[in-house]
Design a protein around this motif. Structure first.
Motif, PDB file in Angstrom:
ATOM      1  N   SER A  95       8.311  -7.759  -5.207  1.00 19.50           N
ATOM      2  CA  SER A  95       7.855  -7.129  -4.040  1.00 19.50           C
ATOM      3  C   SER A  95       6.247  -7.066  -3.960  1.00 19.50           C
ATOM      4  O   SER A  95       5.635  -6.971  -2.937  1.00 19.50           O
ATOM      5  CB  SER A  95       8.539  -5.795  -3.594  1.00 19.50           C
ATOM      6  N   HIS A  96       5.728  -6.786  -5.118  1.00 16.24           N
ATOM      7  CA  HIS A  96       4.309  -6.606  -5.439  1.00 16.24           C
ATOM      8  C   HIS A  96       3.864  -6.787  -6.885  1.00 16.24           C
ATOM      9  O   HIS A  96       3.576  -5.914  -7.512  1.00 16.24           O
ATOM     10  CB  HIS A  96       3.743  -5.227  -4.941  1.00 16.24           C
ATOM     11  N   SER A  97       3.795  -8.177  -7.135  1.00 24.14           N
ATOM     12  CA  SER A  97       3.302  -8.656  -8.578  1.00 24.14           C
ATOM     13  C   SER A  97       2.263  -9.891  -8.279  1.00 24.14           C
ATOM     14  O   SER A  97       2.462 -10.622  -7.452  1.00 24.14           O
ATOM     15  CB  SER A  97       4.388  -8.965  -9.018  1.00 24.14           C
ATOM     16  N   CYS A 128      12.796  -0.494 -11.618  1.00 28.15           N
ATOM     17  CA  CYS A 128      12.241   0.659 -12.231  1.00 28.15           C
ATOM     18  C   CYS A 128      10.821   0.756 -11.895  1.00 28.15           C
ATOM     19  O   CYS A 128      10.176   0.059 -11.098  1.00 28.15           O
ATOM     20  CB  CYS A 128      12.393   0.569 -13.861  1.00 28.15           C
ATOM     21  N   HIS A 129      10.174   1.798 -12.415  1.00 35.57           N
ATOM     22  CA  HIS A 129       8.710   2.079 -12.270  1.00 35.57           C
ATOM     23  C   HIS A 129       7.771   1.891 -13.474  1.00 35.57           C
ATOM     24  O   HIS A 129       8.339   0.994 -14.486  1.00 35.57           O
ATOM     25  CB  HIS A 129       8.316   3.191 -11.388  1.00 35.57           C
ATOM     26  N   GLY A 130       6.932   2.814 -13.581  1.00 40.34           N
ATOM     27  CA  GLY A 130       6.210   2.769 -14.843  1.00 40.34           C
ATOM     28  C   GLY A 130       6.875   2.990 -16.039  1.00 40.34           C
ATOM     29  O   GLY A 130       6.458   2.893 -17.530  1.00 40.34           O
ATOM     30  N   THR A 132       1.317  -5.613  -0.306  1.00 40.48           N
ATOM     31  CA  THR A 132      -0.153  -5.087  -0.369  1.00 40.48           C
ATOM     32  C   THR A 132      -0.115  -3.907  -1.545  1.00 40.48           C
ATOM     33  O   THR A 132      -1.168  -3.758  -2.175  1.00 40.48           O
ATOM     34  CB  THR A 132      -0.589  -4.364   0.781  1.00 40.48           C
ATOM     35  N   ASP A 133       0.992  -3.169  -1.562  1.00 45.98           N
ATOM     36  CA  ASP A 133       0.938  -1.854  -2.593  1.00 45.98           C
ATOM     37  C   ASP A 133      -0.047  -1.019  -1.586  1.00 45.98           C
ATOM     38  O   ASP A 133      -0.720  -0.066  -2.581  1.00 45.98           O
ATOM     39  CB  ASP A 133       0.524  -2.114  -3.745  1.00 45.98           C
ATOM     40  N   PHE A 134      -0.274  -0.954  -0.439  1.00 52.47           N
ATOM     41  CA  PHE A 134      -1.321   0.054   0.274  1.00 52.47           C
ATOM     42  C   PHE A 134      -0.592   1.435  -0.037  1.00 52.47           C
ATOM     43  O   PHE A 134       0.489   1.478  -0.265  1.00 52.47           O
ATOM     44  CB  PHE A 134      -1.212  -0.313   1.953  1.00 52.47           C
ATOM     45  N   SER A 160       9.533  -6.498  -9.478  1.00 56.37           N
ATOM     46  CA  SER A 160       8.143  -5.881  -9.844  1.00 56.37           C
ATOM     47  C   SER A 160       8.618  -4.650 -10.863  1.00 56.37           C
ATOM     48  O   SER A 160       9.327  -3.925 -10.567  1.00 56.37           O
ATOM     49  CB  SER A 160       7.507  -5.454  -8.454  1.00 56.37           C
ATOM     50  N   HIS A 161       7.510  -4.439 -11.625  1.00 53.60           N
ATOM     51  CA  HIS A 161       7.590  -3.323 -12.602  1.00 53.60           C
ATOM     52  C   HIS A 161       8.298  -3.584 -13.903  1.00 53.60           C
ATOM     53  O   HIS A 161       8.265  -2.858 -14.845  1.00 53.60           O
ATOM     54  CB  HIS A 161       7.788  -2.056 -11.917  1.00 53.60           C
ATOM     55  N   ILE A 162       9.466  -4.468 -13.768  1.00 50.00           N
ATOM     56  CA  ILE A 162      10.370  -4.536 -14.838  1.00 50.00           C
ATOM     57  C   ILE A 162       9.924  -5.511 -15.894  1.00 50.00           C
ATOM     58  O   ILE A 162       8.970  -6.199 -15.715  1.00 50.00           O
ATOM     59  CB  ILE A 162      11.782  -4.863 -14.338  1.00 50.00           C
ATOM     60  N   MET A 176      13.090   0.803  -1.891  1.00 46.86           N
ATOM     61  CA  MET A 176      13.085   1.968  -2.719  1.00 46.86           C
ATOM     62  C   MET A 176      12.364   1.438  -4.104  1.00 46.86           C
ATOM     63  O   MET A 176      12.985   0.684  -4.506  1.00 46.86           O
ATOM     64  CB  MET A 176      14.494   2.537  -2.999  1.00 46.86           C
ATOM     65  N   GLU A 177      11.373   2.130  -4.253  1.00 44.13           N
ATOM     66  CA  GLU A 177      10.583   2.036  -5.555  1.00 44.13           C
ATOM     67  C   GLU A 177      10.957   2.793  -6.564  1.00 44.13           C
ATOM     68  O   GLU A 177      10.613   3.911  -6.866  1.00 44.13           O
ATOM     69  CB  GLU A 177       9.106   1.860  -5.391  1.00 44.13           C
ATOM     70  N   ASN A 178      11.715   2.029  -7.509  1.00 42.40           N
ATOM     71  CA  ASN A 178      12.341   2.846  -8.755  1.00 42.40           C
ATOM     72  C   ASN A 178      13.845   3.160  -8.493  1.00 42.40           C
ATOM     73  O   ASN A 178      14.028   3.664  -7.522  1.00 42.40           O
ATOM     74  CB  ASN A 178      11.821   4.177  -9.147  1.00 42.40           C
ATOM     75  N   PRO A 224       0.540  -6.876 -17.765  1.00 41.35           N
ATOM     76  CA  PRO A 224       2.010  -6.926 -17.957  1.00 41.35           C
ATOM     77  C   PRO A 224       2.801  -7.014 -16.597  1.00 41.35           C
ATOM     78  O   PRO A 224       3.714  -7.238 -16.674  1.00 41.35           O
ATOM     79  CB  PRO A 224       2.242  -5.899 -18.917  1.00 41.35           C
ATOM     80  N   ARG A 225       2.042  -6.149 -15.632  1.00 39.87           N
ATOM     81  CA  ARG A 225       2.697  -6.143 -14.179  1.00 39.87           C
ATOM     82  C   ARG A 225       2.790  -7.455 -13.640  1.00 39.87           C
ATOM     83  O   ARG A 225       3.542  -7.633 -12.654  1.00 39.87           O
ATOM     84  CB  ARG A 225       1.901  -5.166 -13.484  1.00 39.87           C
ATOM     85  N   ASN A 226       2.225  -8.401 -14.050  1.00 39.89           N
ATOM     86  CA  ASN A 226       2.214  -9.864 -13.556  1.00 39.89           C
ATOM     87  C   ASN A 226       3.225 -10.872 -13.910  1.00 39.89           C
ATOM     88  O   ASN A 226       3.716 -10.605 -15.099  1.00 39.89           O
ATOM     89  CB  ASN A 226       0.754 -10.464 -13.419  1.00 39.89           C
ATOM     90  N   THR A 281       5.520  -6.702   2.084  1.00 39.42           N
ATOM     91  CA  THR A 281       6.605  -6.385   1.446  1.00 39.42           C
ATOM     92  C   THR A 281       6.479  -4.847   0.617  1.00 39.42           C
ATOM     93  O   THR A 281       7.451  -4.551  -0.095  1.00 39.42           O
ATOM     94  CB  THR A 281       7.311  -7.232   0.600  1.00 39.42           C
ATOM     95  N   HIS A 282       5.366  -4.389   0.528  1.00 37.83           N
ATOM     96  CA  HIS A 282       5.114  -3.187  -0.352  1.00 37.83           C
ATOM     97  C   HIS A 282       4.270  -2.437   0.308  1.00 37.83           C
ATOM     98  O   HIS A 282       2.909  -2.484  -0.303  1.00 37.83           O
ATOM     99  CB  HIS A 282       5.121  -3.482  -1.805  1.00 37.83           C
ATOM    100  N   ALA A 283       4.432  -0.912   0.673  1.00 34.31           N
ATOM    101  CA  ALA A 283       3.682  -0.174   0.920  1.00 34.31           C
ATOM    102  C   ALA A 283       3.955   1.393   0.790  1.00 34.31           C
ATOM    103  O   ALA A 283       5.378   1.602   1.231  1.00 34.31           O
ATOM    104  CB  ALA A 283       3.029  -0.387   2.434  1.00 34.31           C
TER     105      ALA A 283
HETATM  106 ZN   LIG Z   1       4.278  -0.292  -7.536  1.00 31.86          ZN
END
Ligand SMILES: [Zn+2]
Length: 439
Positions: free
Chosen positions: A268-270, A204-206, A382-384, A247-249, A177-179, A279-281, A70-72
């Protein structure tokens, strides 16, 4: 004595008769031994044979089930003009990327959510315009791939698409869409991105944005959660049939989203905070709330989200020096400077490599989720090409190793089918149904 002598024939026959019994006994014993050996050979194998059988079984399961990542962040690689996703790049090759279409086939990966990533920038009209442009570039790249290689891959927006493409022996390309930053403050853009194929949005992202606060924005440690505009974005995603990615929020944003959404959500990637404190988990409370809303967590292959490495003072010192040299990393606008910074950052990690997580660590997180909230709420993201990659699964060709570890731990084919794709497809189906009901 005489009597015996009187009847010599009797004596000889008796001997022959007795010998015959003895011969038959030997033959029978031999036969039983052979039979026993044969049945032993058939029912029990050497450890080597057991291992080979397990690997073969795992590979067959891997091929049979729909496998979804679900995430690359591969669209970031795809936008580079010299790089071609239809060509095979050697695993580990510098700037070769973690995913391409030939290697997806090799690794038995049926579907990928290609995440169009946009870095958090200035929340100004110019910043929003740049973000929108970047988003469209990423979307162009995924759509171009499907046009360039129709015999290898097709655009997917529904579970039916994924299963159909799998039957045709093609890869399915979903878009995430990431962010949510490219939405800016313009709600109509959600529909614009939906029309181009986007089926999840990581809010959101970082850094914090207009939608919600992030789990890792050091500049604004205060957690304000989901904004009023964010609530509108969530409602619009529900209305259209876009999965909301948590993820990320931040933690507050997470619980605010669950109070607002009418459809299940995904991470999608946590990974799991109780197993690796980051904190990302997601915490146990978050996981329970996610499951109560029929959602799914897709365990991430970023090593530092899976396992806390041993402290590394030399590396920490080098990173601190780099921070001093470039001051605020987030504020670097110039691409060349940013590239130089990341080059130096990578070199430090190459010089002082840390302990990397393995597929065993990954499956530890899956085990934890399964025990806490059940096998219906976990998958893999994966976040590949965005920092993902572990020992034993460092690029898409090594994905069968995850299935092998699941088989080793005693997961059934039914469970593996859910983990690899069934759960995320169930959520997508439900999100589409909620949208259809609301329209
Ligand atoms: Zn990410």
């Amino acid at each position: 004595m005489k009597r015996i002598g009187d009847c010599p024939q009797f004596t000889d026959e008796t001997v022959i008769f007795k010998k015959g019994i003895k011969m038959k006994k030997i033959a029978l014993t031999g036969f039983i031994i052979i039979l026993f050996t044969l049945s032993f050979m058939l029912t029990s194998c050497t450890p080597k044979q057991d291992e080979e059988a397990l690997k073969a079984n795992a590979r067959e399961i891997h091929e049979r089930v729909l496998t979804v990542d679900t995430h690359a962040d591969t669209p970031m690689v795809m936008v580079r003009s010299e790089w071609d996703i239809g060509e095979r790049h050697e695993p580990g090759q510098r700037r070769g990327g973690k995913i391409d279409l030939p290697r997806m086939k090799e690794g038995g990966l049926d579907a990928e959510f290609f995440a169009v990533f946009v870095r958090q920038g200035d929340r100004t009209p110019e910043g929003y315009a740049i973000a929108k442009e970047m988003a469209h570039k990423g979307l162009d790249a995924v759509n171009k791939m499907c046009k360039d290689y129709p015999e290898l891959v097709g655009l997917a927006t529904t579970p039916d698409d994924a299963y159909r493409l799998e039957r045709q022996g093609k890869r399915a390309a979903f878009i995430g869409m990431e962010n949510g930053f490219p939405i800016g403050q313009d709600l109509s853009l959600v529909k614009e991105y939906y029309d181009r194929g986007v089926r999840y949005i990581t809010l959101c992202h970082g850094g914090d944005n207009d939608i919600c606060d992030s789990s890792t924005d050091e500049r604004n440690p205060e957690d304000n959660g989901l904004s009023d505009f964010g609530k509108e974005v969530v409602a619009e995603c529900n209305r259209l049939g876009i999965m909301i990615d948590v993820s990320h929020i931040s933690d507050k944003s997470f619980f605010d989203v669950l109070q607002t959404t009418k459809a299940p959500v995904i991470a999608s990637h946590s990974s799991v905070r109780a197993v690796c404190d980051h904190p990302r988990n997601l915490s146990d409370d978050m996981l329970k709330a996610l499951a109560a809303h029929s959602g799914v967590i897709q365990i991430c292959l970023v090593s530092s989200f899976l396992k806390k490495g041993k402290p590394h003072p030399e590396r920490d010192k080098a990173i601190a020096a780099l921070r001093e040299k470039y001051e605020s990393w987030r504020d670097i606008k110039d691409e060349a400077t940013r590239e130089k910074l990341w080059q130096e950052y990578r070199e430090i990690y190459e010089k002082y490599p840390g302990e990397r997580a393995t597929q065993k660590d990954l499956v530890d997180h899956i085990d934890y989720v399964v025990k806490l909230i059940g096998v219906d709420h976990v998958g893999i993201g994966t976040d590949f090409d965005g920092g993902g990659g572990i020992q034993g699964c460092d690029d898409v060709t090594e994905m069968p190793n995850i299935t092998e570890e699941l088989v080793r731990r005693g997961y059934s084919e039914e469970d593996i089918q859910k983990i690899w794709g069934g759960n995320i497809m169930r959520v997508l189906k439900k999100v589409i149904e909620v949208a259809q009901e609301s329209q």
